[in-house]
Design a protein around this motif. Structure first.
Motif, PDB file in Angstrom:
ATOM      1  N   GLY A   1       0.892  -1.089  -0.060  1.00 45.63           N
ATOM      2  CA  GLY A   1      -0.040  -0.007  -0.051  1.00 45.63           C
ATOM      3  C   GLY A   1       1.020   1.478  -0.122  1.00 45.63           C
ATOM      4  N   TRP A   2       0.283   2.425   0.512  1.00 44.34           N
ATOM      5  CA  TRP A   2       0.950   3.801   0.406  1.00 44.34           C
ATOM      6  C   TRP A   2       0.842   4.215   1.588  1.00 44.34           C
ATOM      7  CZ3 TRP A   2      -1.820   2.219  -4.004  1.00 44.34           C
ATOM      8  CH2 TRP A   2      -1.137   2.271  -5.333  1.00 44.34           C
ATOM      9  N   GLN A   3       1.934   5.040   2.093  1.00 44.12           N
ATOM     10  CA  GLN A   3       1.584   5.377   3.417  1.00 44.12           C
ATOM     11  C   GLN A   3       2.620   6.854   3.517  1.00 44.12           C
ATOM     12  OE1 GLN A   3       3.600   3.020   6.762  1.00 44.12           O
ATOM     13  NE2 GLN A   3       1.868   3.688   7.873  1.00 44.12           N
ATOM     14  N   HIS A   4       2.408   7.823   4.324  1.00 42.99           N
ATOM     15  CA  HIS A   4       3.164   9.251   4.439  1.00 42.99           C
ATOM     16  C   HIS A   4       4.345   8.765   5.349  1.00 42.99           C
ATOM     17  CE1 HIS A   4      -0.366  11.555   3.186  1.00 42.99           C
ATOM     18  NE2 HIS A   4       0.570  11.898   2.267  1.00 42.99           N
ATOM     19  N   ARG A   5       5.686   9.029   4.935  1.00 44.66           N
ATOM     20  CA  ARG A   5       6.839   8.842   5.773  1.00 44.66           C
ATOM     21  C   ARG A   5       7.639  10.044   5.604  1.00 44.66           C
ATOM     22  NH1 ARG A   5       8.248   3.442   6.780  1.00 44.66           N
ATOM     23  NH2 ARG A   5       6.200   2.143   6.931  1.00 44.66           N
ATOM     24  N   THR A   6       8.181  10.378   6.961  1.00 43.29           N
ATOM     25  CA  THR A   6       9.235  11.627   7.098  1.00 43.29           C
ATOM     26  C   THR A   6      10.308  11.263   6.306  1.00 43.29           C
ATOM     27  OG1 THR A   6       8.338  12.106   9.149  1.00 43.29           O
ATOM     28  CG2 THR A   6      10.439  13.092   8.233  1.00 43.29           C
ATOM     29  N   ARG A   7      10.971  12.281   5.613  1.00 37.22           N
ATOM     30  CA  ARG A   7      12.167  12.040   4.435  1.00 37.22           C
ATOM     31  C   ARG A   7      13.494  11.773   5.498  1.00 37.22           C
ATOM     32  NH1 ARG A   7      11.459  13.044  -0.594  1.00 37.22           N
ATOM     33  NH2 ARG A   7       9.095  14.627  -1.025  1.00 37.22           N
ATOM     34  N   VAL A   8      14.279  10.618   4.841  1.00 37.75           N
ATOM     35  CA  VAL A   8      15.272  10.352   5.895  1.00 37.75           C
ATOM     36  C   VAL A   8      16.205  11.406   6.094  1.00 37.75           C
ATOM     37  CG1 VAL A   8      17.295   8.822   5.669  1.00 37.75           C
ATOM     38  CG2 VAL A   8      15.399   8.001   4.782  1.00 37.75           C
ATOM     39  N   ARG A   9      16.432  12.304   5.617  1.00 35.28           N
ATOM     40  CA  ARG A   9      17.268  13.479   5.768  1.00 35.28           C
ATOM     41  C   ARG A   9      16.989  14.145   6.985  1.00 35.28           C
ATOM     42  NH1 ARG A   9      17.371  18.657   4.023  1.00 35.28           N
ATOM     43  NH2 ARG A   9      15.440  19.359   2.753  1.00 35.28           N
ATOM     44  N   PHE A  10      15.886  14.069   7.563  1.00 34.89           N
ATOM     45  CA  PHE A  10      15.112  14.568   8.514  1.00 34.89           C
ATOM     46  C   PHE A  10      15.162  13.834   9.887  1.00 34.89           C
ATOM     47  CE2 PHE A  10      13.367  17.246   5.222  1.00 34.89           C
ATOM     48  CZ  PHE A  10      13.734  18.634   5.455  1.00 34.89           C
ATOM     49  N   ALA A  11      15.684  12.648   9.838  1.00 35.35           N
ATOM     50  CA  ALA A  11      15.425  11.898  10.864  1.00 35.35           C
ATOM     51  C   ALA A  11      16.425  12.160  12.143  1.00 35.35           C
ATOM     52  CB  ALA A  11      15.889  10.497  10.709  1.00 35.35           C
ATOM     53  N   GLU A  12      17.551  12.763  11.947  1.00 38.50           N
ATOM     54  CA  GLU A  12      18.388  13.523  13.129  1.00 38.50           C
ATOM     55  C   GLU A  12      17.744  14.590  13.722  1.00 38.50           C
ATOM     56  OE1 GLU A  12      22.730  15.276  13.742  1.00 38.50           O
ATOM     57  OE2 GLU A  12      22.175  14.276  11.761  1.00 38.50           O
ATOM     58  N   THR A  13      16.903  15.398  12.954  1.00 42.12           N
ATOM     59  CA  THR A  13      16.219  16.658  13.348  1.00 42.12           C
ATOM     60  C   THR A  13      14.892  16.187  14.517  1.00 42.12           C
ATOM     61  OG1 THR A  13      16.667  18.108  11.311  1.00 42.12           O
ATOM     62  CG2 THR A  13      14.841  18.485  12.697  1.00 42.12           C
ATOM     63  N   ILE A  14      14.299  14.979  14.001  1.00 41.70           N
ATOM     64  CA  ILE A  14      13.172  14.426  14.636  1.00 41.70           C
ATOM     65  C   ILE A  14      13.695  13.929  15.970  1.00 41.70           C
ATOM     66  CG2 ILE A  14      11.335  12.847  14.712  1.00 41.70           C
ATOM     67  CD1 ILE A  14      11.029  13.254  11.646  1.00 41.70           C
ATOM     68  N   ARG A  15      14.819  13.284  16.036  1.00 40.13           N
ATOM     69  CA  ARG A  15      15.612  12.532  17.013  1.00 40.13           C
ATOM     70  C   ARG A  15      15.930  13.601  18.101  1.00 40.13           C
ATOM     71  NH1 ARG A  15      17.607   8.821  13.638  1.00 40.13           N
ATOM     72  NH2 ARG A  15      19.522   9.807  13.328  1.00 40.13           N
ATOM     73  N   ALA A  16      16.479  14.769  17.575  1.00 41.90           N
ATOM     74  CA  ALA A  16      17.075  16.001  18.200  1.00 41.90           C
ATOM     75  C   ALA A  16      15.758  16.695  19.022  1.00 41.90           C
ATOM     76  CB  ALA A  16      17.664  16.732  17.502  1.00 41.90           C
ATOM     77  N   SER A  17      14.692  16.731  18.417  1.00 43.15           N
ATOM     78  CA  SER A  17      13.358  17.176  19.163  1.00 43.15           C
ATOM     79  C   SER A  17      12.873  16.484  20.295  1.00 43.15           C
ATOM     80  CB  SER A  17      12.215  17.500  18.009  1.00 43.15           C
ATOM     81  OG  SER A  17      11.663  16.180  17.815  1.00 43.15           O
ATOM     82  N   THR A  18      13.268  15.202  20.138  1.00 41.72           N
ATOM     83  CA  THR A  18      12.532  14.194  21.318  1.00 41.72           C
ATOM     84  C   THR A  18      11.026  14.149  21.076  1.00 41.72           C
ATOM     85  OG1 THR A  18      12.419  15.878  23.170  1.00 41.72           O
ATOM     86  CG2 THR A  18      14.581  14.752  22.847  1.00 41.72           C
ATOM     87  N   THR A  19      10.413  14.621  20.246  1.00 42.60           N
ATOM     88  CA  THR A  19       8.999  14.656  20.156  1.00 42.60           C
ATOM     89  C   THR A  19       8.468  13.256  19.798  1.00 42.60           C
ATOM     90  OG1 THR A  19       6.936  15.463  19.076  1.00 42.60           O
ATOM     91  CG2 THR A  19       8.871  15.084  17.514  1.00 42.60           C
ATOM     92  N   PRO A  20       7.196  12.653  20.564  1.00 42.19           N
ATOM     93  CA  PRO A  20       6.970  11.488  20.343  1.00 42.19           C
ATOM     94  C   PRO A  20       6.414  11.303  18.586  1.00 42.19           C
ATOM     95  CG  PRO A  20       5.785  12.419  22.269  1.00 42.19           C
ATOM     96  CD  PRO A  20       6.490  13.454  21.624  1.00 42.19           C
ATOM     97  N   THR A  21       6.680  10.283  18.381  1.00 43.23           N
ATOM     98  CA  THR A  21       6.450   9.890  16.872  1.00 43.23           C
ATOM     99  C   THR A  21       5.502   8.732  16.751  1.00 43.23           C
ATOM    100  OG1 THR A  21       8.230   8.422  16.534  1.00 43.23           O
ATOM    101  CG2 THR A  21       8.301  10.582  15.916  1.00 43.23           C
TER     102      THR A  21
END
Length: 228
Positions: A93-113
């Protein structure tokens, strides 16, 4: 009891047919450009709202019967090209996914995903990979692959996370349970099919898996079955 169950099924089918009549899929009152735009928005809304990859059959319920899902998806992918998230094809199927290059930014934010793969130990991850390659496979066969016991707790943990399901009983003595991967496994690790698994030869070269062990076990089981 059977009559009540049939009546309940009939009521549900009638309700679904009524909803089908009330929901305007074709949008024939709109000019072609606006109709196409509305279909794109509908598809994006359904995918965005879903916690799991959305199948072609599901998307077909919200657009016209002659509408090309592939063309809609292609246009939507193009629209999202400049966004920090993308539309990917995973697990059928299809799904929305955050682009890989933003993974470090998301980890740094410590926001629940939401979604994604839970933290696994290195051994649990390798057990998952082994099941992916050799399924259906028993716990005993997995233990032979790794040269050490794969515990019931490890299997239970992977089943609890939704990554493993039960396969057919093994033809070996005692008919032990076998295990297979699930669609959730594909989705969580961003794979379309099991063909997207890491190269097995590289894992064998690293000494992490032994395909020969499993093949020998399967051959032995077939021989015993023939003798019986």
């Amino acid at each position: 009891m059977a009559g009540a169950s049939a009546a309940k099924t009939n009521r549900r089918q009638v309700k679904e047919r009524k909803q089908e009549v009330l929901y305007d899929r074709e949008l024939e009152d709109l000019p072609p450009e606006l109709r196409w735009r509305e279909w794109i928005l509908r598809v994006e809304a359904v995918i965005f709202a879903s916690a799991e990859p959305v199948s072609r059959e599901t998307l077909a319920r919200v657009v016209g019967k002659d509408c090309s899902i592939d063309l809609l998806i292609a246009d939507l992918i193009e629209e999202l090209r400049g966004r920090p998230y993308e539309l990917v094809s995973v697990a059928g199927g299809w799904q929305h996914r955050t682009r890989v290059r933003f993974a470090e930014t998301i980890r740094a934010s410590t926001t629940p995903t939401r979604g994604g793969a839970p933290a696994l130990s290195e051994f649990e991850a390798m057990v998952l990979v082994a099941v992916g390659y050799f399924q259906p496979v028993t716990r005993g066969e997995l233990s032979k692959i790794f040269g050490k016991e794969v515990s019931r707790d490890t299997i239970a943990s992977l089943r609890g996370a939704g990554f493993l399901g039960s396969g057919p009983r093994s033809p070996t003595p005692g008919a032990p349970y076998t295990y297979v991967t699930t669609k959730h496994f594909l989705s969580a690790f961003g794979m379309e099919t099991l063909r997207d698994l890491p190269n097995i030869e590289a894992l064998e070269d690293a000494g992490l898996l032994s395909r020969q062990v499993v093949q020998n076990e399967q051959l032995s089981a077939e021989t015993e079955s023939d003798e019986e």
